[in-house]
Design a protein around this motif. Structure first.
Motif, PDB file in Angstrom:
ATOM      1  N   HIS A  53      -2.067  -9.837   7.104  1.00  0.00           N
ATOM      2  CA  HIS A  53      -2.903  -8.686   6.759  1.00  0.00           C
ATOM      3  C   HIS A  53      -2.550  -7.522   7.673  1.00  0.00           C
ATOM      4  O   HIS A  53      -2.462  -7.691   8.899  1.00  0.00           O
ATOM      5  CB  HIS A  53      -4.380  -9.010   6.944  1.00  0.00           C
ATOM      6  N   THR A 103       5.466 -18.424   1.958  1.00  0.00           N
ATOM      7  CA  THR A 103       5.521 -19.870   1.822  1.00  0.00           C
ATOM      8  C   THR A 103       6.919 -20.344   2.193  1.00  0.00           C
ATOM      9  O   THR A 103       7.857 -19.555   2.283  1.00  0.00           O
ATOM     10  CB  THR A 103       5.194 -20.311   0.388  1.00  0.00           C
ATOM     11  N   ARG A 127      -6.657 -18.581  12.478  1.00  0.00           N
ATOM     12  CA  ARG A 127      -6.547 -17.131  12.346  1.00  0.00           C
ATOM     13  C   ARG A 127      -6.197 -16.480  13.685  1.00  0.00           C
ATOM     14  O   ARG A 127      -6.807 -16.792  14.713  1.00  0.00           O
ATOM     15  CB  ARG A 127      -7.860 -16.556  11.802  1.00  0.00           C
ATOM     16  N   LYS A 177      -0.548 -16.025   5.685  1.00  0.00           N
ATOM     17  CA  LYS A 177      -1.046 -14.794   5.082  1.00  0.00           C
ATOM     18  C   LYS A 177      -1.073 -13.706   6.142  1.00  0.00           C
ATOM     19  O   LYS A 177      -1.650 -13.882   7.219  1.00  0.00           O
ATOM     20  CB  LYS A 177      -2.443 -15.014   4.499  1.00  0.00           C
ATOM     21  N   SER A 200      -2.216  -7.155   2.083  1.00  0.00           N
ATOM     22  CA  SER A 200      -1.866  -8.486   2.579  1.00  0.00           C
ATOM     23  C   SER A 200      -0.740  -9.076   1.740  1.00  0.00           C
ATOM     24  O   SER A 200      -0.571  -8.722   0.571  1.00  0.00           O
ATOM     25  CB  SER A 200      -3.081  -9.417   2.554  1.00  0.00           C
ATOM     26  N   VAL A 201       0.036  -9.953   2.364  1.00  0.00           N
ATOM     27  CA  VAL A 201       1.110 -10.668   1.684  1.00  0.00           C
ATOM     28  C   VAL A 201       1.027 -12.141   2.080  1.00  0.00           C
ATOM     29  O   VAL A 201       0.482 -12.488   3.131  1.00  0.00           O
ATOM     30  CB  VAL A 201       2.506 -10.110   2.040  1.00  0.00           C
ATOM     31  N   GLN A 202       1.576 -13.007   1.233  1.00  0.00           N
ATOM     32  CA  GLN A 202       1.592 -14.434   1.514  1.00  0.00           C
ATOM     33  C   GLN A 202       3.024 -14.938   1.591  1.00  0.00           C
ATOM     34  O   GLN A 202       3.849 -14.609   0.731  1.00  0.00           O
ATOM     35  CB  GLN A 202       0.835 -15.217   0.438  1.00  0.00           C
ATOM     36  N   LEU A 209      -3.279 -12.617  11.099  1.00  0.00           N
ATOM     37  CA  LEU A 209      -2.517 -13.688  10.455  1.00  0.00           C
ATOM     38  C   LEU A 209      -3.412 -14.884  10.171  1.00  0.00           C
ATOM     39  O   LEU A 209      -4.236 -15.267  11.013  1.00  0.00           O
ATOM     40  CB  LEU A 209      -1.349 -14.129  11.346  1.00  0.00           C
ATOM     41  N   GLU A 210      -3.231 -15.479   9.006  1.00  0.00           N
ATOM     42  CA  GLU A 210      -3.940 -16.702   8.650  1.00  0.00           C
ATOM     43  C   GLU A 210      -2.928 -17.793   8.315  1.00  0.00           C
ATOM     44  O   GLU A 210      -2.072 -17.604   7.438  1.00  0.00           O
ATOM     45  CB  GLU A 210      -4.835 -16.475   7.433  1.00  0.00           C
ATOM     46  N   HIS A 211      -3.023 -18.921   9.005  1.00  0.00           N
ATOM     47  CA  HIS A 211      -2.176 -20.074   8.717  1.00  0.00           C
ATOM     48  C   HIS A 211      -3.018 -21.073   7.930  1.00  0.00           C
ATOM     49  O   HIS A 211      -3.992 -21.633   8.442  1.00  0.00           O
ATOM     50  CB  HIS A 211      -1.672 -20.700  10.016  1.00  0.00           C
ATOM     51  N   ILE A 217       0.655 -21.873   3.714  1.00  0.00           N
ATOM     52  CA  ILE A 217       0.749 -20.430   3.497  1.00  0.00           C
ATOM     53  C   ILE A 217       0.517 -19.691   4.815  1.00  0.00           C
ATOM     54  O   ILE A 217      -0.379 -20.047   5.589  1.00  0.00           O
ATOM     55  CB  ILE A 217      -0.294 -19.955   2.463  1.00  0.00           C
TER      56      ILE A 217
END
Length: 251
Positions: free
Chosen positions: A63, A51, A99, A61, A47-49, A88-90, A59
């Motif tokens: 996955h 910004t 998500r 994120k 995973s990466v974040q 994806l997570e916002h 953020i």
């Protein structure tokens, strides 16, 4: 997405765009003259974040998640690159997370029976309504024997368990994919067609049909719970009362 589209995206946003790809797919983007510092290769569960300076604390994120599908671009590179789905997570301060699951192209389960998929049950009166006395029918083509011999892909349940139930799912719905597409170009009768007819479920390991897309929805959202919970199953913008069978939800 084709090379022209990827190149156009890069050209229009050179200063900010980033490309996230499964392992060993970076080489293709490099061949499109996309700089290596704009490409991030990821393995399953990496995973990466991201910004943005204008949104402190916000953020995105990303996955890289598992998917069931083979990969190749030519005869000599079969399964040398990873296939994946994306989650994806916002995340925003003082807001609940949102998500999204993007399945891309992938399968859920191989169905060898020539009678798969099953026909809609007789209890369904029309496409959108049910009556109080409608009874759910049992799918005789999805027996425990078939499920044990050809188990479903575990990735979807694993994704939900590790990352949580998504709020939005983007799932593929296939009608045979490559095989059916190639067959459509052969104007010959069935007895001499080099692409003979087959059960739509045979390609289910790589390409999920609508019946399997509904199953994946259930697995990833837990929309169908025990009846004691008074749960409903939500498919798109329509809500179906509990007690409907899997085939009814496919309508």
């Amino acid at each position: 997405m084709d090379a022209a589209s990827l190149t156009a995206i890069y050209q229009s946003s050179k200063d900010s765009v980033r490309f996230f790809v499964p392992l060993n797919n970076k080489r293709y983007l490099l061949s499109f003259d996309i700089p290596p510092d704009r490409i991030v290769e990821m393995d399953w569960w990496d995973s990466v974040q991201l910004t943005h300076p204008s949104s402190p604390g916000t953020i995105l994120k990303i996955h890289c998640t598992p998917a069931q599908h083979n990969s190749f671009r030519a005869a000599n590179d079969t399964n040398t690159a990873l296939w994946s789905s994306w989650y994806l997570e916002h995340l925003r301060p003082s807001h609940p997370a949102f998500r999204v699951f993007f399945a891309g192209d992938g399968g859920y389960q191989f169905h060898p029976s020539p009678s798969w998929p099953p026909p809609p049950p007789s209890s369904v009166q029309n496409q959108y309504t049910t009556t109080d006395n409608a009874t759910a029918t049992t799918n005789s083509h999805n027996s425990d024997d078939e499920a044990s011999e050809y188990p479903p892909c575990p990735a979807f349940r694993q994704i939900r368990t590790r990352l949580g139930a998504p709020h939005l799912l983007l799932l593929p719905v296939s009608v045979g994919a490559t095989y059916a597409y190639l067959r459509s170009f052969v104007p010959l009768p069935d007895w001499c067609n080099p692409f003979p007819r087959h059960s739509e479920g045979v390609t289910g390991a790589n390409h999920m049909g609508p019946w399997d897309a509904v199953r994946v929805l259930r697995v990833m959202t837990d929309a169908r719970r025990d009846e004691e919970d008074g749960a409903v199953a939500i498919v798109g913008r329509r809500t179906y009362e509990k007690g409907l069978s899997e085939e009814e939800l496919c309508l």
